[in-house]
Design an enzyme around this catalytic site. Sequence first.
Site, mmCIF file in Angstrom:
data_model
loop_
_atom_site.group_PDB
_atom_site.id
_atom_site.type_symbol
_atom_site.label_atom_id
_atom_site.label_comp_id
_atom_site.label_asym_id
_atom_site.label_seq_id
_atom_site.Cartn_x
_atom_site.Cartn_y
_atom_site.Cartn_z
ATOM 1 N N SER A 1 0.854 -1.188 0.000
ATOM 2 C CA SER A 1 0.000 0.000 0.000
ATOM 3 C C SER A 1 0.881 1.226 0.000
ATOM 4 O O SER A 1 2.009 1.208 0.503
ATOM 5 C CB SER A 1 -0.881 0.013 1.249
ATOM 6 O OG SER A 1 -1.445 1.300 1.398
ATOM 7 N N TYR B 1 -1.453 0.436 10.685
ATOM 8 C CA TYR B 1 -1.622 -0.195 9.378
ATOM 9 C C TYR B 1 -0.404 0.109 8.492
ATOM 10 O O TYR B 1 0.198 -0.780 7.894
ATOM 11 C CB TYR B 1 -2.903 0.325 8.721
ATOM 12 C CG TYR B 1 -3.113 -0.135 7.292
ATOM 13 C CD1 TYR B 1 -3.563 -1.419 7.017
ATOM 14 C CD2 TYR B 1 -2.861 0.728 6.224
ATOM 15 C CE1 TYR B 1 -3.755 -1.843 5.715
ATOM 16 C CE2 TYR B 1 -3.052 0.312 4.916
ATOM 17 C CZ TYR B 1 -3.500 -0.971 4.661
ATOM 18 O OH TYR B 1 -3.686 -1.385 3.375
#
Lengths: 452, 253
Positions: free
Chosen positions: B146, B159
């Site tokens: 990501s 995250y």
Amino acid sequence: MADARSEMLTGWSRTAPSAATVVSVSSDTEVDDLLAHAGERGIIARGLGRSYGDAAQNAGGTVLDGLSLADVIDVDVARDTVRVAAGISFDTLMRFVVPLGFFVPVTPGTRLVTVGGALAADVHGKNHHVDGSLANHVEAFTLHTPKGVVTVTPDSDPELFWGTAGAMGLTGVVTEVVLRLLPVETSLLRTRNERCHDLDTVMARMLDDDADYRYSVAWIDCLASGTSLGRSILSRGDHAQRDELPPKHRAKPLHFDPQARIGAPPWAPNGLLNRASIAIFNELWYRVSPRLHGGGFETISSFFHPLDGVREWNRLYGSRGFLQYQYVVPDDAHAAVRRSVEMLSHARAASFLAVLKRFGAQNPGPLSFPAPGWTLALDIPATVPGLAQLLDDLDELVADVGGRVYLAKDSRLRPELLPVMYPDLPRFAELRARVDPAGVLQSDLRRRLGLP
Amino acid sequence: MQDSLGSVQSVLVLGAGSDIAHATLRALVKRRARTIVLAAREPASLVPLAEELRALGADKVETIAFDARDTEHHAALIDDVFGRVGDIDLALLAFGVLGDQAQAERDPDAAVDIARVNYLGSVSVGVPLAQKMRAQGHGAIVAMSSVAGERARRSNFVYGSSKAGMDAFFQGLGDSLVGSGVKVMIVRPGFVHTKMTEGMDPAPLSTTADAVAVAIVHGLERGSETVWVPPTLRYVMSALRHVPRPIFRKLPI
Ligand SMILES: Cc1cc2nc3c(=O)[nH]c(=O)nc-3n(C[C@H](O)[C@H](O)[C@H](O)COP(=O)(O)OP(=O)(O)OC[C@H]3O[C@@H](n4cnc5c(N)ncnc54)[C@H](O)[C@@H]3O)c2cc1C
């Protein structure tokens, strides 16, 4: 013990690399040893790596490099035959036999292939319409299979003989071949080139009088469109006889010593061969060619192997490589040829070399590529946008009219089409079950296409 | 085998329930993919996807149970898949959890869970996968990283840090596999409109699962090592990476 090393391998088009243990063998016993002790990912032979796709790769398994088995060249002048080690290249073979007054019965567009690799692909040349493919000129070969060593002739075991021609190494390792040679008086060719302004013209010309020439091929400019769709140069020739030669060649009529003139740089910028540069090349080729040799004499290397003049020319396509696509369709599929050239022209798929020729009679090999009709071969940079779909569409077109693509060049056929294109596949499956029941012979081509 | 234009024939997807996995599989089956192994926590939920892929032309579709948290079972699971299916041309690692940052800042278990799934799960799956593919001499591992892993932000650093770890792991894994025939491709999408991000405010340069799928197929074709979706993120992130921290933490991103 044979020398083994881990290597990344690709075919000549430099796409889809895979890693294998490459073993150089120097004796027949080492070949048998490898076949007997192949691991579960099996083994395949490799020649000079001139097949375009993945036929001589075996990911995770063993690749047998047979070039070092290459020491026998034994010409029988009385019978016009040569017994030759399978690892010997056509280049070496020609340097040996041409000065003796012989030519190979069939030569592909490069001399840098081995005799074993050429038999495995059952190669064709510009003379297929009169002489057939390589296997038609083979008297016998020695084959090492996982079930033992056999000398195979068309009479001793027709299934194995013809089944090996075109089987891309999947029936065993060929170590020796007895080949019928073509006696020639000179090493030159008397050639005739003509410019044809569109596809119908060139196809009509080939139908008219290809039979009058031993060698015939047409170079098509696939970028031309509209009324010049399929404009081409038709190039034909025959071996020159001694008394036809220009005086300066008469002293050494069988001279043969071709040199690679230039080498491609070890790297090339991606996109060097793009549509624009290829269009310029095609334009020049079309305009200059007939004037250069509208008729006259050409050497073996310039007539048959023009690309061998540039060493490692495949690097010119950059890191993503290129594709070769070759199909054959039956004689009556004239419209499919036209349609395919239209599709290529429409997609603006730059093809450096598009070669059209006619094939003659087919031999009984279940996987042998040549069949009577039209064959078109193209080189296309792998970077052409939409290429995967375009080639899938061409495959469908070819399969629909009963044609097929060439396994020595394939790198991307949809496996479902294989049995459609090669209807004799069940015969080949039976042969495989007989000579290699345990599936020792393996290649990336076999895994990708699900070959028996 | 992967063909010369980057199409694959057999695919293993870990985290097959994700929208990105779904879109990618559809694109792959439309090309050449015929053997598909779908792995997710609840294999029963994959049945409609399996049906759809069959209808598109896949001839062998299997569903299996896989939980990224059960790291001790991963090696055996990978072993089993390769043993049953044979060569895997492409393994797509599409599992991951976004978690709740606020909760993770209060509750260490919640924070660890994010790290366990996104980072540990990737490591424990990546190692045996690489081993199997090395032995088969070819293959591609596609890891869904990501943009958040490029530089952890105040607003979701738990995250982000887990993705940073997995991203670094796959970069190193890719380097270790050079010369083995196996390639690792890291995909770094920005904000993707999916189930996972439903109800959230989309960040600038947001994208869709279909766009990610297209980028993956294109990346395989080109043999890319890193793929950004959308591609402009590559340049945005290379600028953001050098923004001083006091300023970075105040940016509205
Ligand atoms: C520039 C160029 C032009 C070409 N022109 C033509 C053409 O005009 N006509 C044509 O038909 N082809 C043509 N080809 C294709 C080429 O002739 C074939 O691919 C040929 O098989 C390559 O031989 P190789 O020795 O390089 O074999 P490789 O590419 O190394 O191997 C090809 C196949 O042969 C098998 N093989 C190799 N050695 C053995 C052995 N000893 N025993 C059993 N199997 C073996 C391999 O397993 C593999 O399946 C051309 C290729 C190039 C690069």
